[in-house]
Design an enzyme around this catalytic site. Structure first.
Site, mmCIF file in Angstrom:
data_model
loop_
_atom_site.group_PDB
_atom_site.id
_atom_site.type_symbol
_atom_site.label_atom_id
_atom_site.label_comp_id
_atom_site.label_asym_id
_atom_site.label_seq_id
_atom_site.Cartn_x
_atom_site.Cartn_y
_atom_site.Cartn_z
ATOM 1 N N LYS A 210 43.496 32.779 51.568
ATOM 2 C CA LYS A 210 42.591 33.276 50.535
ATOM 3 C C LYS A 210 43.407 33.689 49.311
ATOM 4 C CE LYS A 210 38.614 36.353 49.952
ATOM 5 N NZ LYS A 210 37.731 37.344 50.594
ATOM 6 N N ARG B 293 18.517 42.330 57.521
ATOM 7 C CA ARG B 293 18.868 41.472 58.649
ATOM 8 C C ARG B 293 18.692 42.180 59.995
ATOM 9 N NH1 ARG B 293 23.835 37.655 57.772
ATOM 10 N NH2 ARG B 293 22.643 36.158 56.602
ATOM 11 N N GLU C 288 24.975 42.966 61.506
ATOM 12 C CA GLU C 288 24.105 44.075 61.125
ATOM 13 C C GLU C 288 23.193 44.517 62.273
ATOM 14 O OE1 GLU C 288 25.346 41.821 57.494
ATOM 15 O OE2 GLU C 288 24.407 41.230 59.390
#
Length: 591
Positions: free
Chosen positions: A246, A363, A335
């Site tokens: 990344k 969610r 979640e």
């Protein structure tokens, strides 16, 4: 050397290049992304990490006929630039410009809208099954998903289903060991062992009936193109494990991957972050008030625990994770699990603070109802990023929480107007409540210079009269109430205006509201959430129940999806900005 990127508008232009030219294109594409994000801001590290993968995918596959989905979409900047949006990429995340995430209405190359994580495998399987049913058996279907996102429950559900089909789907696992924060969990450890060559003999993906290849270097274009060409010929479910870095290509972004996920403005040559001017006595961010206060409370109350689904930095739970690591938990992009984990802890006498972005709590709605509210467990939900959040757009605005939580029995809803109210509600909640509570607060800074005040207990369901008036009562919930305080100061007939910080959407301060309905000619409600079913609706319902007939003017967000722009621009669109509110009040005063 002549620029290759100048001659590429769509992938069909890209496919005219030789494989040997792709490395030069990767360098140019990386520089193009850095050049624009340095001044316009946005998600940087994720897109830099997949430059080679992006080029290889569009080079090998016949997009948009072949379907390509980028999970979450943080990493799709290169994809956008190569699919017809190069000339307008500088409008990325700006009002009226292109979205920061893939969006179906924006381009035929954006096969699926992905503003939240872990949806790509389900969606691509749906497309592949549709292709089979429609006789399009030669169409390729590719989902690119990160190692943090693939650990989410929804991704596991999709992998489980996909492995039982003969659908022509290629899942590309983009493994860089980080999402927004470093990845966590047992799967991360397994993938680390795979990369080291010390994993157990059985491969988890092969056990799920995938043709597995890898891990391969995601920055080696020759290897990527060769492997993708090979996988085009392999039928059924496939998984390619790709190792990337990344922030690749910008040294600072590689070294500090958390900060450079979305770094703000920076020097495009050195990567140095642009120093923001120091504002003396600048108010603290709400997320930091939460984070510091939680540590302060947890040091005195050994039963307090903190939980976040993959957002320790964004929510500032990181402070507790640093200072009291055995009682602060990052559960990954999960979640639903976070909410039910908190419920389980509450049954055993712990005091769970579940900190979660408003848009992400959507969610876990079933878990809020089924596992927390029905059992009346005193879980404390701290909903960060409530209200309009700005340039991340429709997928990220936290504008539905009041409406979707207000209808749930047993659940208190509180919104602080300032930092002191947030601290005091956190203090009150950990003393012991007989119901679960949601405390919602916005992204950004509060309003107080000194916020670390002694704790005071808040009476549940009690509002505050900030200013008495004679004609117009303005009822506000949360931080947006500060706008009204500023508006009133500028109005000549300010003695006619009353202002009430309601604090609680549920339970409402019924006694105070009865008095307000009796004494004021006009009632205005103001919220940074949707009008339909929200705070204003609650006031309207109570007025109707009590038989009061004066008109209630509800200011909030209409029944539309607000797109991206600055918070100020979007407040103007929704007519909940300073000027729009002032006009509304003056109109009523002149009636």
């Amino acid at each position: 050397m002549e620029s290759l990127l100048n001659y590429i508008t769509y992938p069909e232009d890209l496919r005219k290049l030789s494989v040997d030219q792709l490395s030069q294109l990767a360098k140019e594409l990386r520089e193009f992304i850095i050049d624009i994000v340095a001044t316009k801001e946005g998600h940087l590290g994720a897109s830099l990490g997949v430059v080679e993968l992006t080029i290889a995918l569009h080079y090998v596959f016949n997009t948009p006929d072949d379907k390509l989905i980028w999970d979450v979409g943080h990493q799709a900047y290169g994809h956008k630039i190569l699919t017809g949006r190069k000339e307008i990429f500088d409008t990325n995340r700006q009002l009226g410009g292109i979205s920061g995430f893939p969006k179906r209405s924006e381009s035929s190359y954006d096969a699926f809208g992905t503003g939240h994580s872990s949806t790509s495998i389900s969606a691509i399987l749906g497309m592949a099954m549709a292709a089979q049913l429609n006789g399009k058996n030669n169409r390729q279907h590719i989902a690119v998903i990160g190692d943090a996102s693939i650990a989410s429950g929804m991704a596991f559900e999709a992998l489980n289903h996909l492995g039982s089909t003969n659908s022509n789907v290629l899942v590309i696992l983009n493994d860089n060991a980080i999402g927004i924060d470093p990845s966590v969990g047992a799967l991360k450890k397994y993938l680390t062992n795979v990369k080291k060559g010390i994993a157990k003999d059985e491969n988890i993906f092969e056990c799920l009936n995938f043709h597995y290849t890898g891990p391969i270097d995601g920055h080696n274009l020759n290897a990527l193109v060769n492997e993708l060409d090979h996988l085009k010929l392999v039928a059924g479910p496939k998984l390619l494990h790709v190792i990337t870095t990344k922030g690749k290509g910008l040294k600072k972004a590689e070294e500090n991957q958390v900060t450079y996920h979305a770094p703000g403005k920076f020097d495009k040559l050195t990567g140095e972050l642009q120093k923001k001017p120091v504002v003396p006595n600048e108010p603290q961010k709400y997320q930091d008030v939460f984070g510091y206060t939680l540590v302060e409370l947890a040091q005195k109350n050994k039963n307090i625990v903190g939980i976040t689904p993959a957002m320790p930095t964004g929510s500032s739970l990181k402070y507790m994770m640093e200072q009291i690591p055995d009682r602060a938990f990052d559960v990954g992009i999960a979640e639903q699990h976070a909410v039910t984990l908190a419920a389980g802890m509450a049954t055993e006498g712990l005091v769970p603070f579940c900190t979660i972005y408003s848009t992400f709590l959507q969610r876990a709605y079933d878990q809020v109802i089924h596992d927390v509210a029905i059992q009346n467990l005193p879980v404390i939900f701290c909903l960060d990023r409530a209200g309009i959040v700005g340039q991340d757009g429709a997928t990220h605005h936290g504008v539905y929480d009041i409406a979707y939580l207000r209808c749930v029995p047993n659940l208190y809803i509180f919104a602080p107007m300032n930092e002191t109210e947030l601290r005091n509600m956190m203090y009150t909640a950990q003393l012991g409540l007989n119901h679960p509570i949601a405390i919602r607060y916005p992204r950004g800074r509060g309003v107080q210079e000194k916020w670390q005040t002694p704790f005071e207990k808040i009476e549940i369901g009690k509002a505050r009269e900030l200013k008495k008036g004679s004609e117009i009562a303005i009822l506000t919930i949360g931080h947006i109430g500060n706008t009204i305080s500023a508006v009133i100061k500028e109005i000549a007939e300010k003695e006619k205006i009353g202002h009430y910080d309601m604090q609680f959407v549920k339970p409402l301060d019924k006694n105070l509201l009865i008095d307000i309905f009796k004494h004021y000619k006009h009632i205005i409600t103001l919220e940074d959430g949707c009008k339909m079913g929200g705070f204003g609706s609650a006031i309207l319902e109570l007025a109707n129940e009590l038989g009061h007939t004066q008109k209630i003017h509800i200011l909030g967000i209409d029944d539309i999806f607000l797109e991206h722009g600055t918070v100020e621009q979007l407040h103007e669109q929704a007519k909940i900005d300073h000027l729009s509110i002032t006009k509304h009040i003056k109109m009523l005063l002149n009636e």
